[in-house]
Design an enzyme around this catalytic site. Structure first.
Site, PDB file in Angstrom:
ATOM      1  N   CYS A  50       0.824  -1.213   0.000  1.00 48.06           N
ATOM      2  CA  CYS A  50       0.000   0.000   0.000  1.00 48.06           C
ATOM      3  C   CYS A  50       0.860   1.266   0.000  1.00 48.06           C
ATOM      4  O   CYS A  50       1.979   1.275   0.495  1.00 48.06           O
ATOM      5  CB  CYS A  50      -0.914   0.000   1.223  1.00 48.06           C
ATOM      6  SG  CYS A  50      -2.248   1.218   1.116  1.00 48.06           S
ATOM      7  N   ASP A  82      -6.403  -3.114  11.314  1.00 52.46           N
ATOM      8  CA  ASP A  82      -5.205  -2.280  11.389  1.00 52.46           C
ATOM      9  C   ASP A  82      -5.046  -1.767  12.812  1.00 52.46           C
ATOM     10  O   ASP A  82      -6.004  -1.727  13.584  1.00 52.46           O
ATOM     11  CB  ASP A  82      -5.331  -1.108  10.417  1.00 52.46           C
ATOM     12  CG  ASP A  82      -4.013  -0.419  10.126  1.00 52.46           C
ATOM     13  OD1 ASP A  82      -2.969  -0.874  10.642  1.00 52.46           O
ATOM     14  OD2 ASP A  82      -4.025   0.584   9.387  1.00 52.46           O
TER      15      ASP A  82
END
Length: 215
Positions: A8, A131
């Protein structure tokens, strides 16, 4: 099953090429001005051209409005919309109707009970991403990409019955252990493959993917 990997916060053709060559399954692109990994719509168009159809493009936004998302979808033509803000299940239903694109909702985790918050998205999200939730005391914290690790055992005790990814402070050195504890079948990394905030390191990308897929 081989673990799937998402790299990412990509912003250059060179790091896209390195990620694809190393075997990345997903490439993430960030549209959030406060992030050092933020890219413009013009950049997104150019970068998207270098992504093969076999690799899925993921756009990351934070509580974005329709106008912003319209631009992102047109420029990047993402396969997945990653929603990293406080988007509600009703908002996800709206977005699915508007775009017809796979939706990934991020769930911040810091303490027991946080993983269970995913239950409210059971009927609106297509997949989840767990996360690390930054502490309120952390100055300049971003919604993600802070390099923080959370207690993986919190996920081990609450694995959702829908597709999900693991993120949060993962590196080539700890990803195998994270996979072992959580049972994750997909992992996501950003800061863990950088030499500086927003600057991806091709060698670190290759090492991470090798470690994750070898777990």
């Amino acid at each position: 099953m081989t673990v799937r990997v998402k790299i990412c916060g990509l912003s250059t053709p060179e790091t896209i090429e390195a990620s694809v060559a190393a075997g990345a399954d997903y490439l993430g692109f960030i549209f959030y001005p406060k992030s050092p990994r933020n890219i413009s719509l013009a950049q997104a168009r150019a970068l998207a051209a270098g992504v093969p159809s076999s690799v899925l493009k993921v756009s990351l936004t934070v509580d974005a409005d329709d106008r912003t998302l319209d631009g992102v979808v047109e420029a990047l033509q993402p396969d997945i919309l990653q929603l990293h803000g406080a988007e509600t299940p009703d908002r996800l239903v709206e977005l699915k109707s508007r775009y017809g694109i796979t939706l990934m909702k991020v769930i911040g985790v810091a303490e027991p009970g946080d993983p269970e918050l995913c239950e409210i998205y059971r009927d609106s999200a297509d997949l989840l991403l767990f996360d690390a939730k930054p502490p309120k005391s952390m100055a300049g914290a971003l919604p993600g990409g802070n390099g923080l690790v959370f207690d993986w055992s919190l996920i081990a005790g609450h694995r959702p019955d829908m597709p999900w990814m693991l993120s949060g402070g993962l590196t080539a050195e700890n990803v195998a252990e994270a996979i072992r504890i959580t049972g994750a079948e997909a992992v996501d990394v950003s800061s863990g493959v950088e030499s500086a905030p927003g600057k991806k390191d091709p060698a670190a990308i290759a090492a991470f993917i090798r470690a994750a897929k070898g777990a």
